[in-house]
Design a protein around this motif. Structure first.
Motif, PDB file in Angstrom:
ATOM      1  N   MET A   1       0.806  -1.213   0.000  1.00  0.00           N
ATOM      2  CA  MET A   1       0.000   0.000   0.000  1.00  0.00           C
ATOM      3  C   MET A   1       0.841   1.267   0.000  1.00  0.00           C
ATOM      4  SD  MET A   1      -3.069  -1.042   2.636  1.00  0.00           S
ATOM      5  CE  MET A   1      -3.849   0.543   2.444  1.00  0.00           C
ATOM      6  N   GLY A   2       2.189   1.116   0.112  1.00  0.00           N
ATOM      7  CA  GLY A   2       3.028   2.306   0.107  1.00  0.00           C
ATOM      8  C   GLY A   2       2.675   3.225   1.258  1.00  0.00           C
ATOM      9  N   TRP A   3       2.471   4.531   0.906  1.00  0.00           N
ATOM     10  CA  TRP A   3       2.178   5.490   1.983  1.00  0.00           C
ATOM     11  C   TRP A   3       0.773   5.324   2.527  1.00  0.00           C
ATOM     12  CZ3 TRP A   3      -1.663   9.144   1.529  1.00  0.00           C
ATOM     13  CH2 TRP A   3      -2.100   9.455   0.247  1.00  0.00           C
ATOM     14  N   PHE A   4      -0.048   4.484   1.891  1.00  0.00           N
ATOM     15  CA  PHE A   4      -1.390   4.246   2.401  1.00  0.00           C
ATOM     16  C   PHE A   4      -1.374   3.255   3.562  1.00  0.00           C
ATOM     17  CE2 PHE A   4      -2.655   5.239  -2.125  1.00  0.00           C
ATOM     18  CZ  PHE A   4      -3.120   6.493  -1.812  1.00  0.00           C
ATOM     19  N   SER A   5      -0.457   3.373   4.439  1.00  0.00           N
ATOM     20  CA  SER A   5      -0.457   2.549   5.646  1.00  0.00           C
ATOM     21  C   SER A   5      -1.172   3.309   6.742  1.00  0.00           C
ATOM     22  CB  SER A   5       0.983   2.243   6.074  1.00  0.00           C
ATOM     23  OG  SER A   5       1.623   3.429   6.504  1.00  0.00           O
ATOM     24  N   LYS A   6      -1.652   2.586   7.710  1.00  0.00           N
ATOM     25  CA  LYS A   6      -2.382   3.239   8.792  1.00  0.00           C
ATOM     26  C   LYS A   6      -1.492   4.213   9.558  1.00  0.00           C
ATOM     27  CE  LYS A   6      -5.952  -0.256   9.599  1.00  0.00           C
ATOM     28  NZ  LYS A   6      -6.601  -1.134  10.586  1.00  0.00           N
ATOM     29  N   LEU A   7      -0.183   3.990   9.489  1.00  0.00           N
ATOM     30  CA  LEU A   7       0.732   4.885  10.201  1.00  0.00           C
ATOM     31  C   LEU A   7       0.922   6.196   9.458  1.00  0.00           C
ATOM     32  CD1 LEU A   7       2.738   5.342  12.510  1.00  0.00           C
ATOM     33  CD2 LEU A   7       4.483   4.227  11.094  1.00  0.00           C
ATOM     34  N   LEU A   8       1.106   6.123   8.128  1.00  0.00           N
ATOM     35  CA  LEU A   8       1.440   7.312   7.355  1.00  0.00           C
ATOM     36  C   LEU A   8       0.227   8.021   6.767  1.00  0.00           C
ATOM     37  CD1 LEU A   8       4.554   6.027   5.372  1.00  0.00           C
ATOM     38  CD2 LEU A   8       4.514   7.358   7.472  1.00  0.00           C
ATOM     39  N   LEU A   9      -0.856   7.287   6.546  1.00  0.00           N
ATOM     40  CA  LEU A   9      -1.997   7.854   5.848  1.00  0.00           C
ATOM     41  C   LEU A   9      -2.554   9.116   6.500  1.00  0.00           C
ATOM     42  CD1 LEU A   9      -4.104   7.753   3.628  1.00  0.00           C
ATOM     43  CD2 LEU A   9      -5.374   6.086   4.975  1.00  0.00           C
ATOM     44  N   PRO A  10      -2.853   9.135   7.800  1.00  0.00           N
ATOM     45  CA  PRO A  10      -3.433  10.360   8.383  1.00  0.00           C
ATOM     46  C   PRO A  10      -2.547  11.581   8.215  1.00  0.00           C
ATOM     47  CG  PRO A  10      -3.693   8.501   9.872  1.00  0.00           C
ATOM     48  CD  PRO A  10      -2.759   8.051   8.785  1.00  0.00           C
ATOM     49  N   GLY A  11      -1.226  11.411   8.393  1.00  0.00           N
ATOM     50  CA  GLY A  11      -0.329  12.553   8.271  1.00  0.00           C
ATOM     51  C   GLY A  11      -0.282  13.109   6.862  1.00  0.00           C
ATOM     52  N   ARG A  12      -0.236  12.220   5.866  1.00  0.00           N
ATOM     53  CA  ARG A  12      -0.199  12.693   4.488  1.00  0.00           C
ATOM     54  C   ARG A  12      -1.498  13.393   4.107  1.00  0.00           C
ATOM     55  NH1 ARG A  12       3.749  10.546   1.061  1.00  0.00           N
ATOM     56  NH2 ARG A  12       2.899  12.061  -0.411  1.00  0.00           N
ATOM     57  N   LEU A  13      -2.622  12.835   4.527  1.00  0.00           N
ATOM     58  CA  LEU A  13      -3.905  13.451   4.188  1.00  0.00           C
ATOM     59  C   LEU A  13      -4.104  14.760   4.929  1.00  0.00           C
ATOM     60  CD1 LEU A  13      -6.284  10.362   4.091  1.00  0.00           C
ATOM     61  CD2 LEU A  13      -5.166  11.504   2.183  1.00  0.00           C
ATOM     62  N   ARG A  14      -3.663  14.811   6.185  1.00  0.00           N
ATOM     63  CA  ARG A  14      -3.839  16.027   6.974  1.00  0.00           C
ATOM     64  C   ARG A  14      -3.026  17.164   6.374  1.00  0.00           C
ATOM     65  NH1 ARG A  14      -2.112  14.161  11.410  1.00  0.00           N
ATOM     66  NH2 ARG A  14      -4.102  13.446  12.250  1.00  0.00           N
ATOM     67  N   THR A  15      -1.814  16.847   5.891  1.00  0.00           N
ATOM     68  CA  THR A  15      -0.990  17.873   5.244  1.00  0.00           C
ATOM     69  C   THR A  15      -1.668  18.367   3.978  1.00  0.00           C
ATOM     70  OG1 THR A  15       1.005  16.884   6.138  1.00  0.00           O
ATOM     71  CG2 THR A  15       1.267  18.368   4.278  1.00  0.00           C
ATOM     72  N   GLY A  16      -2.228  17.425   3.219  1.00  0.00           N
ATOM     73  CA  GLY A  16      -3.026  17.757   2.056  1.00  0.00           C
ATOM     74  C   GLY A  16      -2.235  18.426   0.940  1.00  0.00           C
ATOM     75  N   PRO A  17      -2.967  19.142   0.085  1.00  0.00           N
ATOM     76  CA  PRO A  17      -4.422  19.320   0.065  1.00  0.00           C
ATOM     77  C   PRO A  17      -5.155  18.012  -0.245  1.00  0.00           C
ATOM     78  CG  PRO A  17      -3.335  20.974  -1.289  1.00  0.00           C
ATOM     79  CD  PRO A  17      -2.325  19.927  -0.989  1.00  0.00           C
ATOM     80  N   THR A  18      -6.281  17.806   0.420  1.00  0.00           N
ATOM     81  CA  THR A  18      -7.058  16.588   0.278  1.00  0.00           C
ATOM     82  C   THR A  18      -8.536  16.938   0.205  1.00  0.00           C
ATOM     83  OG1 THR A  18      -5.430  15.313   1.542  1.00  0.00           O
ATOM     84  CG2 THR A  18      -7.639  14.374   1.364  1.00  0.00           C
ATOM     85  N   ALA A  19      -9.264  16.262  -0.679  1.00  0.00           N
ATOM     86  CA  ALA A  19     -10.719  16.367  -0.722  1.00  0.00           C
ATOM     87  C   ALA A  19     -11.295  15.180   0.018  1.00  0.00           C
ATOM     88  CB  ALA A  19     -11.220  16.394  -2.160  1.00  0.00           C
ATOM     89  N   LEU A  20     -12.111  15.435   1.043  1.00  0.00           N
ATOM     90  CA  LEU A  20     -12.799  14.384   1.794  1.00  0.00           C
ATOM     91  C   LEU A  20     -14.241  14.332   1.315  1.00  0.00           C
ATOM     92  CD1 LEU A  20     -11.457  15.146   5.398  1.00  0.00           C
ATOM     93  CD2 LEU A  20     -10.645  13.392   3.813  1.00  0.00           C
ATOM     94  N   LEU A  21     -14.648  13.190   0.762  1.00  0.00           N
ATOM     95  CA  LEU A  21     -15.924  13.092   0.061  1.00  0.00           C
ATOM     96  C   LEU A  21     -16.845  12.077   0.736  1.00  0.00           C
ATOM     97  CD1 LEU A  21     -14.363  12.959  -3.509  1.00  0.00           C
ATOM     98  CD2 LEU A  21     -15.141  14.983  -2.248  1.00  0.00           C
ATOM     99  N   PRO A  22     -18.155  12.329   0.719  1.00  0.00           N
ATOM    100  CA  PRO A  22     -19.096  11.426   1.399  1.00  0.00           C
ATOM    101  C   PRO A  22     -19.306  10.109   0.674  1.00  0.00           C
ATOM    102  CG  PRO A  22     -20.279  13.181   0.285  1.00  0.00           C
ATOM    103  CD  PRO A  22     -18.828  13.521   0.178  1.00  0.00           C
ATOM    104  N   ALA A  23     -18.971  10.028  -0.618  1.00  0.00           N
ATOM    105  CA  ALA A  23     -19.134   8.794  -1.381  1.00  0.00           C
ATOM    106  C   ALA A  23     -17.965   8.655  -2.342  1.00  0.00           C
ATOM    107  CB  ALA A  23     -20.458   8.807  -2.153  1.00  0.00           C
ATOM    108  N   ARG A  24     -17.661   7.412  -2.698  1.00  0.00           N
ATOM    109  CA  ARG A  24     -16.566   7.176  -3.640  1.00  0.00           C
ATOM    110  C   ARG A  24     -16.929   7.773  -4.996  1.00  0.00           C
ATOM    111  NH1 ARG A  24     -12.434   3.133  -4.101  1.00  0.00           N
ATOM    112  NH2 ARG A  24     -11.649   3.080  -6.240  1.00  0.00           N
ATOM    113  N   PRO A  25     -16.138   8.720  -5.517  1.00  0.00           N
ATOM    114  CA  PRO A  25     -16.473   9.331  -6.804  1.00  0.00           C
ATOM    115  C   PRO A  25     -16.193   8.384  -7.965  1.00  0.00           C
ATOM    116  CG  PRO A  25     -14.389  10.192  -6.022  1.00  0.00           C
ATOM    117  CD  PRO A  25     -14.914   9.292  -4.932  1.00  0.00           C
TER     118      PRO A  25
END
Length: 294
Positions: A1-25
């Motif tokens: 999963m690369g950076w999509f690990s539970k350890l790294l994912l929140p930090g990368r998304l929080r730094t962003g920019p990230t779009a958080l969406l209610p449904a999978r586009p």
């Protein structure tokens, strides 16, 4: 999963920019939204390239990760991270891309740990123009598009001239070239802007453009243009002697649609490009509303 690990994912998304969406586009929908900002946006594997930014495919987020992101009240969201293709984003286009995607798909944007609901900051409609229009070009369009002003506010615009219900103020100072005002809508013409992706596609021979910014006429300078204080100019009979503010969602939405319609009329009459405040093109007035592609 690369950076999509539970350890790294929140930090990368929080730094962003990230779009958080209610449904999978849907990938085609996500590409269509990106092409509103950059008509030449294209897929690159699972990613989308648009305006010097890379839109990474959506990742499902559940409770534990959302809690780390500071979103504890949601059970599931889908995150699309936006990454600049070069060492630095061009004019923060990756941030506006994240906000624009979130706005159209009914979600939130996240950048440097700060969540933003784009629907609470819809921004002013814009019109990209190849050059500053002459008054005789723009005044007939505004005379048909704006609710007419009755007189010139000489305290605010001592040099203003009322022409067929539209106040024209020749500024020619700094970036602002001209200001035009109706009863409740203000159009500010600014010159010397860098080329956004949509304008680069339309006018590849230009190095800079003019922009017509369509905002509420009652917005005060003290608010810095950030809080739209829309006066209900039609009533004019506030019982307590104060200007009645537009507070309901329906009225605010109606005012935004009115400004978008003005932007579209200017784009049509002056052969420009109507867009929202984040640079996403408008084909009709309803396109300016949040959740349009949800």
């Amino acid at each position: 999963m690369g950076w999509f690990s539970k350890l790294l994912l929140p930090g990368r998304l929080r730094t962003g920019p990230t779009a958080l969406l209610p449904a999978r586009p849907d990938p085609k929908t996500l590409l269509a939204v990106a092409q509103l900002a950059d008509p030449e946006a294209r897929t690159d594997g699972d990613d989308i390239l648009a305006g010097g930014a890379r839109i990474e495919p959506p990742v499902e987020l559940t409770g534990d990760v959302l809690a780390k992101l500071g979103v504890p009240d949601e059970d599931r969201l889908w995150a699309c991270r936006i990454a600049a293709e070069g060492p630095l984003p061009v004019d923060f286009f990756d941030k506006s891309m994240a906000e624009g995607i979130a706005y159209r798909l009914g979600g939130w944007s996240l950048c440097q740990g700060e969540p933003l609901d784009p629907a609470e900051d819809d921004g002013d409609p814009l019109v990209y123009l190849p050059a500053v229009p002459e008054p005789e070009e723009i005044l007939p369009i505004l005379a048909e598009s704006l609710r007419h002003a009755d007189a010139v506010d000489t305290e605010r615009w001592p040099e203003g001239e009322l022409i067929e219900g539209v106040v024209h103020v020749p500024v020619r100072r700094g970036r602002v070239a001209d200001v035009y005002a109706g009863a409740d809508v203000l159009v500010t013409i600014e010159e010397g802007h860098r080329m956004p992706p949509a304008a680069q596609v339309r006018w590849p021979y230009l190095t800079e453009i003019a922009i017509a910014r369509v905002s509420p006429v009652a917005r005060t300078e003290e608010t810095g243009g950030e809080d739209a204080e829309l006066a209900d100019a039609a009533s004019g009979d506030a019982a307590d002697g104060r200007t009645e503010e537009v507070t309901s969602a329906d009225e605010a939405q109606g005012a935004l649609l009115t400004r978008a319609a003005v932007a579209l009329a200017l784009a049509d009459g002056l052969r420009g490009i109507a867009a929202d405040g984040r640079g996403f093109q408008l084909a009709e007035a309803d396109d300016v509303l949040p959740g349009r592609y949800a």
